[in-house]
Design a protein around this motif. Structure first.
Motif, PDB file in Angstrom:
ATOM      1  N   GLY A 265       0.798  -1.217   0.000  1.00  0.00           N
ATOM      2  CA  GLY A 265       0.000   0.000   0.000  1.00  0.00           C
ATOM      3  C   GLY A 265       0.829   1.265   0.000  1.00  0.00           C
ATOM      4  N   GLY A 266       2.153   1.135  -0.114  1.00  0.00           N
ATOM      5  CA  GLY A 266       3.035   2.280   0.022  1.00  0.00           C
ATOM      6  C   GLY A 266       3.295   3.018  -1.274  1.00  0.00           C
ATOM      7  N   LEU A 267       4.031   4.112  -1.151  1.00  0.00           N
ATOM      8  CA  LEU A 267       4.280   4.944  -2.324  1.00  0.00           C
ATOM      9  C   LEU A 267       5.314   4.331  -3.262  1.00  0.00           C
ATOM     10  N   ASP A 268       6.241   3.490  -2.743  1.00  0.00           N
ATOM     11  CA  ASP A 268       7.278   2.919  -3.607  1.00  0.00           C
ATOM     12  C   ASP A 268       6.677   2.013  -4.672  1.00  0.00           C
ATOM     13  N   ARG A 539       5.362  12.785  -6.508  1.00  0.00           N
ATOM     14  CA  ARG A 539       4.305  13.798  -6.655  1.00  0.00           C
ATOM     15  C   ARG A 539       3.833  13.919  -8.105  1.00  0.00           C
ATOM     16  N   ASN A 540       4.672  13.515  -9.052  1.00  0.00           N
ATOM     17  CA  ASN A 540       4.292  13.576 -10.462  1.00  0.00           C
ATOM     18  C   ASN A 540       3.241  12.534 -10.826  1.00  0.00           C
ATOM     19  N   TYR A 541       3.099  11.502  -9.980  1.00  0.00           N
ATOM     20  CA  TYR A 541       2.250  10.365 -10.347  1.00  0.00           C
ATOM     21  C   TYR A 541       1.195  10.009  -9.305  1.00  0.00           C
ATOM     22  N   LEU A 542       1.470  10.282  -8.045  1.00  0.00           N
ATOM     23  CA  LEU A 542       0.601   9.793  -6.980  1.00  0.00           C
ATOM     24  C   LEU A 542      -0.195  10.924  -6.353  1.00  0.00           C
ATOM     25  N   PRO A 544      -2.357  13.018  -3.369  1.00  0.00           N
ATOM     26  CA  PRO A 544      -1.982  13.314  -1.975  1.00  0.00           C
ATOM     27  C   PRO A 544      -2.334  12.215  -0.990  1.00  0.00           C
ATOM     28  N   GLN A 545      -3.468  11.512  -1.190  1.00  0.00           N
ATOM     29  CA  GLN A 545      -3.850  10.507  -0.200  1.00  0.00           C
ATOM     30  C   GLN A 545      -2.855   9.346  -0.140  1.00  0.00           C
ATOM     31  N   ILE A 546      -2.184   9.052  -1.260  1.00  0.00           N
ATOM     32  CA  ILE A 546      -1.154   8.011  -1.238  1.00  0.00           C
ATOM     33  C   ILE A 546       0.135   8.556  -0.644  1.00  0.00           C
ATOM     34  N   LEU A 547       0.487   9.784  -1.001  1.00  0.00           N
ATOM     35  CA  LEU A 547       1.720  10.381  -0.484  1.00  0.00           C
ATOM     36  C   LEU A 547       1.684  10.542   1.027  1.00  0.00           C
ATOM     37  N   LYS A 548       0.489  10.709   1.580  1.00  0.00           N
ATOM     38  CA  LYS A 548       0.364  10.934   3.018  1.00  0.00           C
ATOM     39  C   LYS A 548       0.189   9.652   3.823  1.00  0.00           C
TER      40      LYS A 548
END
Length: 633
Positions: A265-268, A539-542, A544-548
């Motif tokens: 579920g992470g940003l990576d 930030r170019n792809y994801l 805010p809800q995923i980044l946070k």
């Protein structure tokens, strides 16, 4: 992608027995169910098991040049093989297949062992040079693939796993107490040691060269990160990193068989899926779930990411009973004890993915490259702590050590004040102080004259590569050479290949790693924010809800909670059983004190206790009876 095994009687030149090489290769048939091959020539024997990924029709191994002067067995993938093939063709080399394996053969003929510096990929391989009667066995720069070996009485035995080496000998090896001590201290056994006495594993970026009756180990990968000249603009760095990511993902999607992604579920892994979409799709995405109690954990986050990028989301359910029941079998796959929470989910998600695909990409790497763990904050700002007056540091340290639990904070206070750089790094990695681990052993188990800082002594060979790194960069270089390959990548390889699934790691592409290593700490941890530049690219792809999203790890929080609850259930019975195999090695009293302190709430010892449980499970798997456990005194 496959498994390799072999022998070389390099001193007495006795003929290798074909039956032995066949037996060695058969022990790793799970790594390569599609094909097998053998090369036997006097004192040299090479065995091969193939999982067909590229050039399905003509990639059979062992492979040679047309003149049969160079033979190779090769486990891995070379992502720049097409470019290398064109370069070698321009130099007059003629190719008979479209495989990446043949590129290594001709590359060796052109450049010798320097061919490894031309390769961008993952590999464990062996090259037999007929004319020079030389055997070269090598592991890739990032240590994504493994090579184990044993030298005994003028004979080298090697393989992709420990199994081939055990298959080649009659008796069970003894437990190495120094390696065992390091396992309890770090949760894995660092290269070049293994838990078995006499069996070693090649460190990342190293090779064995066997010729003229001698065997020597050399480091072929000597990349020394040098900071970029002048200050690098943030937008420039973000753009350059993104382009490197795109190139790496494009190369890692090269395959003649179906490909998917192991999605957390992470940003990576979210960014990885987004970049994969630029090359095609939709892609199957596989995520582990934990039942209704944990339905809002990784599974919900991963489902949201998969839906965002149109992936076909496939889930695997795992509960606590299955976690406890499956541990012994998974430990058998690992061959060595590893106390990582995510080994169980990794096993099951790989099992499910293999039903649909032969190749899966995984988002491992950015945490080590960009400082994604809590320990990186301590290393990044440790200089501030060391700058405090000694008296003030002692006073704060005394107060922190009096706190109940908070073992991570205590470890930071203890380790970050150490002046010696390598010793400081080792203490950051350690679960508990060295003297605590020493105190667990029976008096006669550990060698009387032992080096207190065994891992530090191995790291000293890497100090030239750390010459230009800042504090965080030096620590991360050691992560990339030690904890990442010997723990996380090791179990990813073993548990995926247990199901004949090839796992690829695009973020560890050499172009990415070598670029990031040249960046200053400010691009990695900035104002307390970890993975700063990586986040800027995301930030170019994801959205805010995923980044946070809070960092969860690959099932670590769930499995750790299961283990904590199990400490009140049946798991501690292993550590309270008078007949537990672990007590042939360790003293029961200090082990039980650890358990008592944990249960009382005074300390959080769940990581060390989990290591002890994994050790006991490993001993039970590898030794049918207590009397079979032998320790080299």
């Amino acid at each position: 992608m496959c498994g390799i095994a072999g022998q070389f009687n390099f001193q007495r030149h006795e003929p290798v027995e074909r039956e032995t090489i066949v037996r060695m290769a058969d022990s790793i048939a799970h790594r390569g169910p599609d094909d097998e091959g053998f090369f036997i020539a006097g004192p040299v024997g090479l065995g091969f098991r193939r999982l067909s990924i590229i050039d399905l029709a003509s990639g059979h191994q062992p492979m040679s040049d047309a003149e049969e002067t160079v033979w190779i067995i090769f486990n891995g993938e070379i992502y720049n093989y097409r470019e290398l093939r064109a370069e070698l063709q321009s130099k007059g080399h003629r190719f008979r297949t479209n495989s990446d394996t043949e590129v290594i053969v001709h590359g060796y003929k052109e450049w010798g062992t320097d061919v490894f510096n031309h390769l961008n990929g993952m590999f464990g391989l062996a090259i037999w040079d007929v004319r020079n009667e030389r055997l070269v066995v090598a592991r890739d720069a990032m240590g994504i693939k493994l090579i184990y070996y044993k030298i005994d009485n003028g004979k080298l035995s090697f393989g992709s796993e420990i199994r081939p080496i055990l298959a080649a000998q009659d008796s069970k090896p003894e437990v190495d107490p120094v390696a065992l001590k390091l396992f309890l201290q770090f949760r894995y056994t660092p290269s070049p040691l293994t838990i078995f006495q006499g069996i070693r594993k090649l460190a990342p970026g190293t090779m064995l060269v066997v010729e003229k009756g001698k065997c020597r180990e050399e480091r072929w990968y000597n990349f020394t990160p040098v900071p970029f000249p002048g200050p690098k603009e943030e937008t420039e760095a973000a753009h350059e990193l993104l382009e490197l990511y795109k190139g790496a993902v494009r190369r890692h999607l090269l395959s003649d068989v179906p490909v998917g992604i192991l999605l957390s579920g992470g940003l990576d892994s979210g960014l990885l899926l987004a970049l994969m979409n630029e090359q095609g799709g939709p892609w199957p995405a596989y995520t582990i779930g934990y039942g209704e109690t944990f339905a809002d954990d990784e599974l919900r986050d991963a489902a949201e990411t998969a839906a965002l990028f149109g992936a076909r989301h496939v889930t695997v359910r795992l509960d606590q009973n299955e976690f406890e029941r499956s541990l012994p079998g998974i430990i058998e796959c690992l061959e060595e004890p590893i106390a990582a929470s995510s080994v169980v989910p990794m096993y099951f998600v790989s099992q499910r993915a293999r039903q649909d695909v032969k190749v899966a990409l995984i988002g491992q790497g950015p945490d080590e490259l960009f400082g994604g763990y809590k320990r990186h904050l301590g290393v990044r700002y440790g200089e501030w702590w060391r700058g405090l007056p000694g008296g003030l540091r002692s006073m704060i340290g005394f107060a922190v050590n009096g706190l109940p639990r908070n073992e991570m904070l205590k470890r930071g206070v203890r380790s970050l004040g150490v002046e010696d750089r390598l010793k400081r790094y080792q203490d950051v990695f350690s679960l508990v102080p060295t003297e605590t681990i020493d105190g667990l052993f029976h008096d006669d188990v550990l060698p009387e004259k032992q080096c207190e800082h065994e891992l530090v002594e191995y790291w000293r060979g890497l100090t030239p590569q750390m010459e230009h790194t800042d504090e965080l960069g030096g620590f991360q270089l050691l992560e990339l050479r030690s904890s990442l390959p010997d723990e996380l990548l090791m179990y990813a390889d073993k548990l995926s290949m247990a199901h004949s699934l090839e796992v690829r790691v695009p973020y560890l592409d050499r172009t990415v790693v070598e670029y990031v290593q040249r960046l200053s700490a400010n691009f990695k941890v900035r104002n307390g924010t970890r993975k700063w530049l990586h986040r800027e690219v995301c930030r170019n792809y994801l959205p805010p809800q995923i980044l946070k999203r809070k960092k969860r790890g690959f099932a670590v929080n769930v499995v750790d909670e299961w283990f904590r609850s199990s400490l009140d259930g049946k798991i501690p019975e292993m550590l309270l059983d008078e007949n537990a195999l672990v007590f042939d090695l360790l003293n029961p009293q200090p082990v039980r004190r650890l358990l008592e302190a944990h249960r009382s709430g005074r300390q959080d010892n769940h990581k060390l206790l989990f290591s002890l449980v994994m050790l006991e499970q490993w001993l039970r798997v590898n030794h049918a009876e207590k009397a079979q456990v032998q320790v080299l005194k």
